[in-house]
Scaffold this active site. Structure first.
Site, mmCIF file in Angstrom:
data_model
loop_
_atom_site.group_PDB
_atom_site.id
_atom_site.type_symbol
_atom_site.label_atom_id
_atom_site.label_comp_id
_atom_site.label_asym_id
_atom_site.label_seq_id
_atom_site.Cartn_x
_atom_site.Cartn_y
_atom_site.Cartn_z
ATOM 1 N N LYS A 174 23.931 20.558 81.837
ATOM 2 C CA LYS A 174 24.659 20.500 80.569
ATOM 3 C C LYS A 174 23.802 21.137 79.475
ATOM 4 O O LYS A 174 22.724 20.652 79.162
ATOM 5 C CB LYS A 174 24.973 19.053 80.176
ATOM 6 C CG LYS A 174 26.019 19.018 79.051
ATOM 7 C CD LYS A 174 26.176 17.653 78.450
ATOM 8 C CE LYS A 174 25.189 17.389 77.346
ATOM 9 N NZ LYS A 174 25.285 18.323 76.208
ATOM 10 N N GLU A 186 10.637 16.689 78.369
ATOM 11 C CA GLU A 186 9.907 17.511 77.390
ATOM 12 C C GLU A 186 10.517 17.198 76.033
ATOM 13 O O GLU A 186 11.651 17.568 75.758
ATOM 14 C CB GLU A 186 10.049 18.983 77.758
ATOM 15 C CG GLU A 186 8.902 19.825 77.226
ATOM 16 C CD GLU A 186 9.156 20.325 75.829
ATOM 17 O OE1 GLU A 186 8.612 19.702 74.884
ATOM 18 O OE2 GLU A 186 9.886 21.295 75.657
ATOM 19 N N CYS A 189 9.818 23.300 69.531
ATOM 20 C CA CYS A 189 9.010 22.086 69.684
ATOM 21 C C CYS A 189 7.525 22.391 69.548
ATOM 22 O O CYS A 189 6.731 21.513 69.256
ATOM 23 C CB CYS A 189 9.310 21.412 71.008
ATOM 24 S SG CYS A 189 9.181 22.515 72.412
ATOM 25 N N GLU A 196 9.011 14.189 63.478
ATOM 26 C CA GLU A 196 9.376 15.577 63.759
ATOM 27 C C GLU A 196 10.523 15.998 62.838
ATOM 28 O O GLU A 196 11.593 15.393 62.875
ATOM 29 C CB GLU A 196 9.804 15.719 65.224
ATOM 30 C CG GLU A 196 10.021 17.171 65.618
ATOM 31 C CD GLU A 196 10.502 17.339 67.052
ATOM 32 O OE1 GLU A 196 11.365 16.560 67.486
ATOM 33 O OE2 GLU A 196 10.028 18.275 67.727
HETATM 34 O O1 TXE Z 1 18.591 16.516 70.602
HETATM 35 P P1 TXE Z 1 19.165 15.569 71.661
HETATM 36 P P2 TXE Z 1 19.389 17.151 69.405
HETATM 37 C C1 TXE Z 1 14.435 17.113 68.522
HETATM 38 C C2 TXE Z 1 14.485 17.524 67.091
HETATM 39 C C3 TXE Z 1 15.915 17.361 66.738
HETATM 40 C C4 TXE Z 1 16.246 16.129 67.516
HETATM 41 C C5 TXE Z 1 17.684 15.976 67.833
HETATM 42 O O2 TXE Z 1 13.686 16.658 66.333
HETATM 43 O O3 TXE Z 1 16.129 17.196 65.379
HETATM 44 O O4 TXE Z 1 15.510 16.265 68.708
HETATM 45 O O5 TXE Z 1 18.208 17.192 68.389
HETATM 46 C C6 TXE Z 1 21.797 15.729 75.392
HETATM 47 N N1 TXE Z 1 22.100 11.187 77.753
HETATM 48 N N2 TXE Z 1 14.518 18.216 69.446
HETATM 49 O O6 TXE Z 1 20.406 16.297 68.778
HETATM 50 O O7 TXE Z 1 20.188 14.696 71.058
HETATM 51 C C7 TXE Z 1 22.425 16.582 74.318
HETATM 52 O O8 TXE Z 1 23.800 16.714 74.512
HETATM 53 C C8 TXE Z 1 21.964 12.430 78.270
HETATM 54 C C9 TXE Z 1 13.317 18.557 70.096
HETATM 55 O O9 TXE Z 1 19.856 18.433 69.951
HETATM 56 O O10 TXE Z 1 18.001 14.963 72.332
HETATM 57 C C10 TXE Z 1 21.662 17.880 74.505
HETATM 58 O O11 TXE Z 1 22.187 18.616 75.607
HETATM 59 N N3 TXE Z 1 21.899 13.531 77.518
HETATM 60 C C11 TXE Z 1 13.468 19.559 71.113
HETATM 61 C C12 TXE Z 1 20.251 17.398 74.846
HETATM 62 O O12 TXE Z 1 20.421 16.067 75.346
HETATM 63 C C13 TXE Z 1 21.952 13.393 76.185
HETATM 64 C C14 TXE Z 1 14.604 20.431 71.159
HETATM 65 C C15 TXE Z 1 19.303 17.346 73.644
HETATM 66 O O13 TXE Z 1 19.926 16.579 72.628
HETATM 67 C C16 TXE Z 1 22.092 12.124 75.588
HETATM 68 C C17 TXE Z 1 15.760 19.949 70.466
HETATM 69 C C18 TXE Z 1 22.169 10.990 76.426
HETATM 70 N N4 TXE Z 1 22.295 9.751 75.943
HETATM 71 C C19 TXE Z 1 15.675 18.880 69.638
HETATM 72 N N5 TXE Z 1 22.121 12.292 74.244
HETATM 73 C C20 TXE Z 1 12.291 20.084 71.802
HETATM 74 N N6 TXE Z 1 11.266 19.285 71.965
HETATM 75 O O14 TXE Z 1 12.297 21.213 72.235
HETATM 76 C C21 TXE Z 1 22.003 13.607 74.004
HETATM 77 N N7 TXE Z 1 21.917 14.283 75.184
#
Ligand code: TXE
Length: 481
Positions: A172, A247, A281, A383
């Site tokens: 996904k 990660e 990140c 972050e």
């Molecule tokens: O991340 P999410 P988001 C950090 C950054 C950002 C924050 C939120 O601080 O502001 O995370 O970003 C899926 N079970 N990073 O909202 O929510 C979701 O659909 C399974 C750091 O994008 O963690 C997406 O595909 N999956 C970072 C993925 O997880 C779930 C990069 C990431 O979403 C889920 C991006 C659940 N319960 C954001 N909830 C890095 N370190 O590179 C969400 N998802």
């Protein structure tokens, strides 16, 4: 336009028939509609993957490699189309998508397609009494969940090693940036990837994403995203003894010692602070500067930051595009307000930018630099994930280390010094998974990639990814005297 789920080699509607809008952050206008998938869609995808697994797992590595190389070549052939979609979906400069994101997605496939041709299995010799050898087998159906900041780059970073090692995948992409994953599914068919080997389900994290984690048939979850989401995934996976590679976020220190090549450190710090609108990140969001060169650094750094061209991501001279979404822009702006209320002084940027014309509704923010904050305030602990950096000064190596290590995160750090002893000593004492010395984001795909503390668990890349996606089995042979 609507994108579709990719299950068993076919493009299918979500079972519930519902879609949600995907916004182009450069204009604020609807760009595509995304399937709103649920556990029943995931169940179909897992079933397809399970059925495809026996044949894919027993396909010779050379054949799997050839298919993945074809996919890599197709990404190269479609580079311009994929880069434009990535830029429109994410808001990143087209130039960045063309030179970094899509080439890296291509390389992820070719890297792991060739890696599986050169692996060796362990043998532990017990002399006269016998020996052991280790088999490594694919796990079965695995889940790959990726974020919005580097959409195809991180999506392929997970699925390439999973597929190369003989697993079948239910993946996904982020609901915020799903388009290039959808375009990739078209290329998978063209490359001859057998139906069911890769299945892509689109939708929200708490529904479609969580269903992948919860499904009893997914044997491992490779996830990149926020730390809060990582905690939820780790909790669910632990109940089923599922392997996880997580990660997560970072709050990385960029440490500038007085004995560094200051021009080079400043030039690279502009990139490590603001590349991809600061939404990587690995960005160095806390710049720690030795007190002797603090003023000099500020005087040279700030004009370069103010000169960065923020604008339409598709314009060739744009250096900073749009933030990924309105909620994210609002989140980043709220951190700038927080920094002010914590006593910080905004010395560059700090405001939303309203462009003219078609981009008037886009989510643009000035690159922002803040000084005068303590290391323990929320701005320096949480972050932000946007074009915002803070500056702090330090007096000596010990203080630099204490500041660098003084957050819950432990992803990466950058060290600028010409003193070799200092570089090694500081690098060894940084509590992070990745250290760059006199450079930033220089990547060798064989190296372990990931973080410590709240930045996650496990490592991606090279042999680390190949091992994650396979299960070792030891076979002990006793020799009779
Ligand atoms: O991340 P999410 P988001 C950090 C950054 C950002 C924050 C939120 O601080 O502001 O995370 O970003 C899926 N079970 N990073 O909202 O929510 C979701 O659909 C399974 C750091 O994008 O963690 C997406 O595909 N999956 C970072 C993925 O997880 C779930 C990069 C990431 O979403 C889920 C991006 C659940 N319960 C954001 N909830 C890095 N370190 O590179 C969400 N998802």
């Amino acid at each position: 336009m609507r994108i579709k789920n990719f299950i068993n080699g076919e493009f299918v509607e979500p079972i519930g028939g519902k879609y949600f809008d995907n916004i182009d952050p450069s204009t604020g206008q609807v760009f595509y509609q995304v399937p709103d998938s649920y556990s029943e869609d995931v169940a179909k995808a897992v079933e397809a993957a399970k059925n495809a697994f026996p044949q894919w797992a027993s396909t010779p590595a050379a054949k799997r490699s050839a298919i993945l190389m074809k996919l890599s070549n197709l990404i190269e052939k479609n580079l311009d189309r994929l880069a434009l979609s990535e830029s429109k979906d994410n808001g990143k400069p087209l130039k960045l998508a063309t030179t970094v994101d899509i080439p890296r997605a291509r390389d992820n496939f070719s890297f792991f397609a060739t890696a599986i041709l050169h692996t060796e299995n362990a043998m532990h010799d017990m002399g006269q009494s016998g020996f052991n050898y280790t088999l490594r087998s694919p796990l079965g159906v695995v889940g790959c969940i990726s974020p919005w900041n580097l959409p195809l780059y991180l999506f392929s970073w997970k699925i390439a090693p999973a597929l190369a090692t003989g697993n079948c995948v239910v993946a996904k992409p982020s609901e915020v940036t799903p388009v290039t994953a959808f375009l990739l599914s078209e290329l998978c068919n063209e490359a001859g990837l057998p139906p069911g080997v890769l299945n892509i389900v689109h939708g929200y994290g708490h529904t479609a994403g969580q269903a992948i984690v919860e499904h009893p048939e997914t044997k491992a979850i490779s996830f990149t995203g926020g730390t809060a989401t990582g905690k939820i995934i780790a909790g669910i996976a632990a109940q089923q003894f599922k392997k996880t590679s997580l990660e997560l976020g970072g709050k990385n220190a960029n440490i500038i010692f007085a004995d560094c090549d200051l021009e080079e450190a400043i030039k690279t710090s502009v990139k490590s602070s603001f590349a991809n609108q600061g939404q990587i990140c690995l960005c160095g969001s806390r710049i720690l500067i030795h007190e002797d060169i603090y003023q000099d650094f500020v005087e040279k750094f700030i004009p370069l930051v103010k000169n960065l061209r923020v604008g339409n991501p598709q314009a060739p001279d744009t250096q900073i595009g749009a933030l990924v979404s309105k909620p994210h822009l609002e989140k980043v702006l709220s951190y700038i307000d927080l920094a002010r209320s914590e006593g910080g002084k905004v010395i560059a940027g700090g405001n939303r930018i309203k462009l003219e014309g078609p981009q008037a509704g886009g989510f643009y923010l000035e690159p922002t630099v803040i000084e005068g904050l303590s290391n323990t305030c929320r701005t320096n602990q949480e972050e932000i994930f946007g074009p915002v950096v803070t500056l702090q000064s330090f007096r000596n190596d010990e203080e630099a280390l204490a500041l660098a290590n003084g957050t819950p995160y432990g992803l990466s750090a950058t060290v600028w010094t010409k003193n070799l002893d200092r570089a090694h000593r500081i690098a060894a004492n940084l509590d992070v998974g990745i250290v760059w010395v006199n450079c930033w984001l220089v990547r060798d795909l064989r190296t372990p990639f990931g973080g410590s503390k709240a930045s996650g668990m496990g490592r991606e890349g090279g042999i680390y990814a190949l091992n994650f996606f396979t299960e070792p089995k030891n076979i002990c042979i006793k020799l009779n005297p």
